[in-house]
Design a protein around this motif. Structure first.
Motif, PDB file in Angstrom:
ATOM      1  N   GLN A   1       5.845  -0.198   4.531  1.00 20.65           N
ATOM      2  CA  GLN A   1       6.382   0.958   3.802  1.00 20.65           C
ATOM      3  C   GLN A   1       5.269   1.665   3.030  1.00 20.65           C
ATOM      4  O   GLN A   1       5.165   2.895   3.043  1.00 20.65           O
ATOM      5  N   ARG A   2       4.423   0.887   2.344  1.00 18.10           N
ATOM      6  CA  ARG A   2       3.339   1.495   1.563  1.00 18.10           C
ATOM      7  C   ARG A   2       2.321   2.178   2.471  1.00 18.10           C
ATOM      8  O   ARG A   2       1.775   3.218   2.120  1.00 18.10           O
ATOM      9  N   VAL A   3       2.029   1.589   3.622  1.00 18.83           N
ATOM     10  CA  VAL A   3       1.069   2.207   4.545  1.00 18.83           C
ATOM     11  C   VAL A   3       1.614   3.546   5.039  1.00 18.83           C
ATOM     12  O   VAL A   3       0.883   4.551   5.084  1.00 18.83           O
ATOM     13  N   SER A   4       2.892   3.590   5.391  1.00 19.46           N
ATOM     14  CA  SER A   4       3.447   4.870   5.860  1.00 19.46           C
ATOM     15  C   SER A   4       3.449   5.900   4.734  1.00 19.46           C
ATOM     16  O   SER A   4       3.185   7.082   4.959  1.00 19.46           O
ATOM     17  N   ARG A   5       3.723   5.471   3.502  1.00 20.64           N
ATOM     18  CA  ARG A   5       3.668   6.399   2.360  1.00 20.64           C
ATOM     19  C   ARG A   5       2.243   6.859   2.090  1.00 20.64           C
ATOM     20  O   ARG A   5       2.017   7.999   1.677  1.00 20.64           O
ATOM     21  N   ALA A   6       1.261   5.963   2.331  1.00 20.11           N
ATOM     22  CA  ALA A   6      -0.141   6.338   2.111  1.00 20.11           C
ATOM     23  C   ALA A   6      -0.568   7.428   3.085  1.00 20.11           C
ATOM     24  O   ALA A   6      -1.279   8.363   2.712  1.00 20.11           O
ATOM     25  N   TYR A   7      -0.134   7.309   4.336  1.00 15.27           N
ATOM     26  CA  TYR A   7      -0.524   8.312   5.328  1.00 15.27           C
ATOM     27  C   TYR A   7       0.187   9.653   5.130  1.00 15.27           C
ATOM     28  O   TYR A   7      -0.292  10.673   5.593  1.00 15.27           O
ATOM     29  N   THR A   8       1.288   9.650   4.388  1.00 17.66           N
ATOM     30  CA  THR A   8       1.998  10.912   4.135  1.00 17.66           C
ATOM     31  C   THR A   8       1.730  11.452   2.729  1.00 17.66           C
ATOM     32  O   THR A   8       2.240  12.514   2.380  1.00 17.66           O
ATOM     33  N   ALA A   9       0.949  10.719   1.927  1.00 16.68           N
ATOM     34  CA  ALA A   9       0.672  11.148   0.545  1.00 16.68           C
ATOM     35  C   ALA A   9      -0.126  12.441   0.558  1.00 16.68           C
ATOM     36  O   ALA A   9      -1.036  12.639   1.371  1.00 16.68           O
ATOM     37  N   ARG A  10       0.197  13.320  -0.393  1.00 15.41           N
ATOM     38  CA  ARG A  10      -0.501  14.604  -0.476  1.00 15.41           C
ATOM     39  C   ARG A  10      -1.588  14.604  -1.542  1.00 15.41           C
ATOM     40  O   ARG A  10      -2.565  15.307  -1.420  1.00 15.41           O
ATOM     41  N   THR A  11      -1.422  13.814  -2.603  1.00 12.22           N
ATOM     42  CA  THR A  11      -2.391  13.851  -3.705  1.00 12.22           C
ATOM     43  C   THR A  11      -3.018  12.478  -3.913  1.00 12.22           C
ATOM     44  O   THR A  11      -2.482  11.455  -3.490  1.00 12.22           O
TER      45      THR A  11
ATOM     46  N   ALA B   1     -10.259  10.324   4.043  1.00 16.84           N
ATOM     47  CA  ALA B   1     -11.021   9.169   3.562  1.00 16.84           C
ATOM     48  C   ALA B   1     -10.291   8.491   2.405  1.00 16.84           C
ATOM     49  O   ALA B   1     -10.272   7.257   2.309  1.00 16.84           O
ATOM     50  N   ASP B   2      -9.674   9.281   1.507  1.00 14.49           N
ATOM     51  CA  ASP B   2      -8.906   8.708   0.398  1.00 14.49           C
ATOM     52  C   ASP B   2      -7.743   7.881   0.937  1.00 14.49           C
ATOM     53  O   ASP B   2      -7.465   6.781   0.448  1.00 14.49           O
ATOM     54  N   ARG B   3      -7.055   8.405   1.941  1.00 14.98           N
ATOM     55  CA  ARG B   3      -5.914   7.686   2.524  1.00 14.98           C
ATOM     56  C   ARG B   3      -6.387   6.373   3.168  1.00 14.98           C
ATOM     57  O   ARG B   3      -5.754   5.336   3.010  1.00 14.98           O
ATOM     58  N   GLU B   4      -7.511   6.435   3.886  1.00 13.77           N
ATOM     59  CA  GLU B   4      -8.020   5.225   4.552  1.00 13.77           C
ATOM     60  C   GLU B   4      -8.434   4.167   3.524  1.00 13.77           C
ATOM     61  O   GLU B   4      -8.218   2.983   3.739  1.00 13.77           O
TER      62      GLU B   4
ATOM     63  N   VAL C   1      -5.293   2.536   2.306  1.00 17.52           N
ATOM     64  CA  VAL C   1      -4.754   1.629   3.322  1.00 17.52           C
ATOM     65  C   VAL C   1      -5.603   0.363   3.403  1.00 17.52           C
ATOM     66  O   VAL C   1      -5.069  -0.748   3.584  1.00 17.52           O
ATOM     67  N   ASP C   2      -6.920   0.485   3.235  1.00 17.81           N
ATOM     68  CA  ASP C   2      -7.774  -0.704   3.229  1.00 17.81           C
ATOM     69  C   ASP C   2      -7.413  -1.631   2.080  1.00 17.81           C
ATOM     70  O   ASP C   2      -7.385  -2.856   2.237  1.00 17.81           O
ATOM     71  N   VAL C   3      -7.136  -1.061   0.904  1.00 17.84           N
ATOM     72  CA  VAL C   3      -6.732  -1.872  -0.248  1.00 17.84           C
ATOM     73  C   VAL C   3      -5.393  -2.543   0.042  1.00 17.84           C
ATOM     74  O   VAL C   3      -5.180  -3.722  -0.278  1.00 17.84           O
ATOM     75  N   LEU C   4      -4.490  -1.820   0.673  1.00 15.28           N
ATOM     76  CA  LEU C   4      -3.198  -2.401   1.028  1.00 15.28           C
ATOM     77  C   LEU C   4      -3.366  -3.534   2.047  1.00 15.28           C
ATOM     78  O   LEU C   4      -2.722  -4.583   1.923  1.00 15.28           O
ATOM     79  N   ARG C   5      -4.222  -3.336   3.024  1.00 14.59           N
ATOM     80  CA  ARG C   5      -4.472  -4.396   4.017  1.00 14.59           C
ATOM     81  C   ARG C   5      -5.038  -5.641   3.351  1.00 14.59           C
ATOM     82  O   ARG C   5      -4.660  -6.764   3.683  1.00 14.59           O
ATOM     83  N   ALA C   6      -5.965  -5.441   2.425  1.00 16.34           N
ATOM     84  CA  ALA C   6      -6.545  -6.590   1.721  1.00 16.34           C
ATOM     85  C   ALA C   6      -5.472  -7.304   0.910  1.00 16.34           C
ATOM     86  O   ALA C   6      -5.422  -8.546   0.874  1.00 16.34           O
ATOM     87  N   GLY C   7      -4.608  -6.552   0.251  1.00 12.24           N
ATOM     88  CA  GLY C   7      -3.528  -7.165  -0.524  1.00 12.24           C
ATOM     89  C   GLY C   7      -2.567  -7.924   0.373  1.00 12.24           C
ATOM     90  O   GLY C   7      -2.094  -9.012   0.026  1.00 12.24           O
ATOM     91  N   TYR C   8      -2.269  -7.383   1.548  1.00 11.95           N
ATOM     92  CA  TYR C   8      -1.382  -8.064   2.496  1.00 11.95           C
ATOM     93  C   TYR C   8      -2.058  -9.335   3.018  1.00 11.95           C
ATOM     94  O   TYR C   8      -1.436 -10.393   3.126  1.00 11.95           O
ATOM     95  N   ALA C   9      -3.350  -9.260   3.328  1.00 15.46           N
ATOM     96  CA  ALA C   9      -4.075 -10.425   3.837  1.00 15.46           C
ATOM     97  C   ALA C   9      -4.163 -11.532   2.798  1.00 15.46           C
ATOM     98  O   ALA C   9      -4.175 -12.717   3.144  1.00 15.46           O
ATOM     99  N   GLU C  10      -4.192 -11.167   1.522  1.00 13.99           N
ATOM    100  CA  GLU C  10      -4.260 -12.164   0.456  1.00 13.99           C
ATOM    101  C   GLU C  10      -2.879 -12.702   0.086  1.00 13.99           C
ATOM    102  O   GLU C  10      -2.772 -13.564  -0.773  1.00 13.99           O
ATOM    103  N   GLY C  11      -1.843 -12.167   0.707  1.00 17.13           N
ATOM    104  CA  GLY C  11      -0.486 -12.636   0.421  1.00 17.13           C
ATOM    105  C   GLY C  11       0.143 -11.975  -0.792  1.00 17.13           C
ATOM    106  O   GLY C  11       1.136 -12.457  -1.328  1.00 17.13           O
ATOM    107  N   ARG C  12      -0.361 -10.856  -1.220  1.00 18.44           N
ATOM    108  CA  ARG C  12       0.178 -10.156  -2.387  1.00 18.44           C
ATOM    109  C   ARG C  12       1.334  -9.239  -2.002  1.00 18.44           C
ATOM    110  O   ARG C  12       2.077  -8.815  -2.869  1.00 18.44           O
TER     111      ARG C  12
END
Length: 154
Positions: A31-41, A6-9, A12-23
């Motif tokens: 790259q950040r999404v793949s790092r989010a799915y492999t993050a341990r902490t 749930a933390d990873r999702e 990723v939702d925050v990253l998607r929102a940032g991408y959709a806003e053009g940030r």
């Protein structure tokens, strides 16, 4: 603390929102999404979204007041005697007309108050009056028939 699915999702939702806003640009987003799915902490996830707002930023809409012309007119309160008249009128059907006279009295009083104060409930008062007068007339007719029948049989 270890990151949950749930933390990873959420990250990723925050990253998607940032991408959709053009940030974020496309390669950085992927790259950040793949790092989010492999993050341990949770700390690793926090670093990925630290420079982004936590979710889509609302765009403030201009608040223009609604002109009074388009607002719904406030409804006047319903007269209590009108409600009582309607209830007594309806109860005439199950009480064999015993509540007819109170329905008539309350109906007349309610209609006078409604005209004077501008309250609502004129239809209720009229309903009570009609049902009350009908039951009173029915009782009067029945009593008249009973008296005529008694006089003819004697």
């Amino acid at each position: 603390m270890l990151a949950s699915h749930a933390d990873r999702e959420r990250a990723v939702d925050v990253l998607r929102a940032g991408y959709a806003e053009g940030r974020l640009e496309q390669p950085e987003f992927e790259q950040r999404v793949s790092r989010a799915y492999t993050a341990r902490t949770v700390g690793d996830l926090a670093l990925l979204v630290a420079d982004l707002p936590q979710g889509p930023m609302p765009h403030p809409a201009p608040m223009t007041p609604v002109p009074p012309t388009f607002l719904a007119a406030p409804r006047p309160p319903t007269n209590g005697k009108a409600v009582g008249s309607a209830v007594c009128g309806v109860l005439c059907l199950v009480s064999f007309g015993l509540t007819g006279i109170p329905a008539v009295a309350l109906g007349h009083a309610a209609r006078a108050e409604i005209r004077r104060t501008g309250e609502g409930g004129d239809a209720l008062a009229l309903t009570g009056l009609v049902l009350g007068w009908l039951s009173t007339a029915a009782w009067a007719a029945m009593l008249t028939l009973m008296i005529v029948a008694a006089a003819l049989s004697a």
